[in-house]
Design a protein around this motif. Structure first.
Motif, PDB file in Angstrom:
ATOM      1  N   LEU A  30       0.836  -1.184   0.000  1.00  0.00           N
ATOM      2  CA  LEU A  30       0.000   0.000   0.000  1.00  0.00           C
ATOM      3  C   LEU A  30       0.879   1.243   0.000  1.00  0.00           C
ATOM      4  O   LEU A  30       1.960   1.239   0.602  1.00  0.00           O
ATOM      5  N   PRO A  31       0.449   2.330  -0.639  1.00  0.00           N
ATOM      6  CA  PRO A  31       1.183   3.590  -0.522  1.00  0.00           C
ATOM      7  C   PRO A  31       1.219   4.048   0.932  1.00  0.00           C
ATOM      8  O   PRO A  31       0.287   3.802   1.703  1.00  0.00           O
ATOM      9  N   GLU A  32       2.280   4.718   1.304  1.00  0.00           N
ATOM     10  CA  GLU A  32       2.453   5.162   2.688  1.00  0.00           C
ATOM     11  C   GLU A  32       1.279   6.014   3.161  1.00  0.00           C
ATOM     12  O   GLU A  32       0.781   5.844   4.276  1.00  0.00           O
ATOM     13  N   ASN A  33       0.820   6.947   2.327  1.00  0.00           N
ATOM     14  CA  ASN A  33      -0.238   7.854   2.747  1.00  0.00           C
ATOM     15  C   ASN A  33      -1.575   7.153   2.944  1.00  0.00           C
ATOM     16  O   ASN A  33      -2.436   7.648   3.687  1.00  0.00           O
ATOM     17  N   VAL A  34      -1.776   6.025   2.294  1.00  0.00           N
ATOM     18  CA  VAL A  34      -3.003   5.268   2.508  1.00  0.00           C
ATOM     19  C   VAL A  34      -3.021   4.695   3.924  1.00  0.00           C
ATOM     20  O   VAL A  34      -4.000   4.847   4.662  1.00  0.00           O
ATOM     21  N   LEU A  35      -1.925   4.047   4.327  1.00  0.00           N
ATOM     22  CA  LEU A  35      -1.873   3.459   5.661  1.00  0.00           C
ATOM     23  C   LEU A  35      -1.884   4.541   6.736  1.00  0.00           C
ATOM     24  O   LEU A  35      -2.494   4.380   7.795  1.00  0.00           O
ATOM     25  N   LYS A  36      -1.248   5.672   6.458  1.00  0.00           N
ATOM     26  CA  LYS A  36      -1.291   6.783   7.410  1.00  0.00           C
ATOM     27  C   LYS A  36      -2.711   7.314   7.562  1.00  0.00           C
ATOM     28  O   LYS A  36      -3.149   7.630   8.677  1.00  0.00           O
ATOM     29  N   GLY A  37      -3.413   7.425   6.457  1.00  0.00           N
ATOM     30  CA  GLY A  37      -4.793   7.899   6.518  1.00  0.00           C
ATOM     31  C   GLY A  37      -5.683   6.956   7.304  1.00  0.00           C
ATOM     32  O   GLY A  37      -6.508   7.388   8.118  1.00  0.00           O
ATOM     33  N   LEU A  38      -5.525   5.650   7.085  1.00  0.00           N
ATOM     34  CA  LEU A  38      -6.281   4.664   7.844  1.00  0.00           C
ATOM     35  C   LEU A  38      -5.954   4.750   9.327  1.00  0.00           C
ATOM     36  O   LEU A  38      -6.836   4.618  10.190  1.00  0.00           O
ATOM     37  N   ASP A  39      -4.685   4.987   9.632  1.00  0.00           N
ATOM     38  CA  ASP A  39      -4.240   5.103  11.024  1.00  0.00           C
ATOM     39  C   ASP A  39      -4.892   6.296  11.716  1.00  0.00           C
ATOM     40  O   ASP A  39      -5.404   6.190  12.829  1.00  0.00           O
ATOM     41  N   VAL A  40      -4.891   7.444  11.056  1.00  0.00           N
ATOM     42  CA  VAL A  40      -5.485   8.652  11.643  1.00  0.00           C
ATOM     43  C   VAL A  40      -6.985   8.480  11.840  1.00  0.00           C
ATOM     44  O   VAL A  40      -7.545   8.843  12.885  1.00  0.00           O
ATOM     45  N   GLN A  41      -7.663   7.913  10.840  1.00  0.00           N
ATOM     46  CA  GLN A  41      -9.104   7.716  10.956  1.00  0.00           C
ATOM     47  C   GLN A  41      -9.435   6.760  12.092  1.00  0.00           C
ATOM     48  O   GLN A  41     -10.388   6.980  12.854  1.00  0.00           O
TER      49      GLN A  41
END
Length: 371
Positions: free
Chosen positions: A213-224
């Motif tokens: 997965l792209p880094e920003n996808v996993l970061k976005g899931l983490d924040v949500q």
């Protein structure tokens, strides 16, 4: 440019955008809002197609009317948020996946992969398709010998591979395939998963494997996920504020933000489905298997309740169930037509302030319109 993705600085950036662009920002906002119109039109066409295929041409027209005049769709369809496009993507995936189940050719496999990839890209809620599609395939195979066979499972893996590739292209291949150990997670859920693999000698190799997965996808899931774990926002319902939400919040929200006529149609549609003599089609199973879990999963996230738009991808299922009331001629057909007309009139009565809609028995249209 903000390096700390966990800071949730989108509101600060919005203020900076307005300050830097001045009155020109209003023109830019107008252009951005116009870009949502094609999604609304596509959603009208897709829900019409599904209802007409499942029930009748009249049902297709009713579903399209409910979608087009829905206060929720009119509100968020004119707002720069991804929720209406996400609802449209759900309908698109349902149509393409149902056709793939019936004819799993390579052309349909690629089409389905592209549709799923688009859904992933529009809203992270659709990562629920990762368990939903295999479970739907398994359930249908258990009940239908025609759908059995391992070939579909191989091609389902190809679908997810194509969808992941589509997602990487959307993010321009930026910092993809990082290992789990390279992240610093904000949410307790993701941090616990990371610690689990890192602290078990036999599993440490997994922590070092690249994540597709792209880094920003996993970061976005983490924040949500961190937001849903609670404590960050206050939730409000029926005069009460609290630090966590309610499992029935979105159900109450639908009852209070959609015209009353809709629920009469839903009851009639559910009764018509229970009385239906013929078995449900593949498309019927797929549509509800894809949309209903969204409502259940989001409702289960009671860390906070704030925006009804979070369950918008599930709303088409309600309109389709309402349209099922028009599967055949019946003595109550005029009553059903009156309910559709009442739905439209109620919605139009608060235009252009659809966001302030409340059913007359609950709040009164004029009061809501002046909010």
């Amino acid at each position: 440019m903000v390096d700390d993705y966990q800071a949730r600085t989108e509101f600060v950036q919005a203020q900076a955008f307005s300050r830097d662009n001045g009155t020109e920002s209003l023109k830019l906002f107008h252009i951005a809002r116009l870009s949502t119109i094609p999604w609304c039109v596509l959603g009208t066409l897709l829900i019409w197609h599904i209802a007409a295929t499942l029930y009748s041409p009249q049902a297709g027209a009713v579903a399209a009317i409910l979608w087009a005049f829905s206060p929720s769709i009119l509100t968020f369809g004119a707002t720069i948020v991804p929720d209406v496009p996400a609802a449209v993507c759900g309908l698109l995936v349902a149509i393409v996946f149902a056709r793939w189940l019936e004819r799993p050719s390579w052309s349909m496999t690629f089409a389905c992969g592209a549709a799923v990839g688009l859904a992933f890209s529009v809203k992270f809620t659709w990562f629920l398709l990762l368990p939903i599609l295999p479970l739907t395939l398994l359930a249908l195979q258990l009940g239908n010998n025609h759908l059995r066979g391992y070939q579909r499972w191989i091609r389902l893996c190809v679908i997810f591979g194509i969808a992941t590739t589509f997602l990487h292209l959307i993010y321009a291949g930026d910092r993809t395939f990082l290992s789990l150990a390279q992240y610093q997670f904000k949410s307790t859920t993701f941090a616990s998963i990371q610690d689990f693999f890192a602290n078990h000698p036999g599993l440490r190799v997994i922590a070092g494997m690249p994540i597709p997965l792209p880094e920003n996808v996993l970061k976005g899931l983490d924040v949500q996920k961190a937001d849903f774990e609670g404590g960050h926002y206050q939730s409000y319902l029926f005069g009460q504020w609290q630090s966590r939400g309610w499992w029935y919040y979105y159900l109450v929200g639908w009852l209070m933000k959609e015209p009353v006529g809709l629920w009469g149609l839903v009851a009639a549609g559910a009764w018509a489905q229970l009385r239906a003599a013929h078995p449900l089609s593949t498309l019927h199973w797929v549509v509800f298997a894809i949309t209903v879990p969204v409502f259940i999963v989001v409702s289960a996230e009671t860390g906070f309740n704030m925006h009804l738009r979070y369950v918008l991808p599930a709303l088409p299922a309600v309109y389709l169930l309402a349209a099922a009331a028009f599967t055949s001629n019946s003595p109550t057909r005029k009553v059903k037509c009156f309910l559709v007309l009442a739905f439209v009139v109620a919605s139009l009565s608060v235009m252009p302030r659809s966001y302030s809609f409340f059913p007359m028995p609950l709040a009164g249209q004029k009061t809501a319109g002046n909010c």
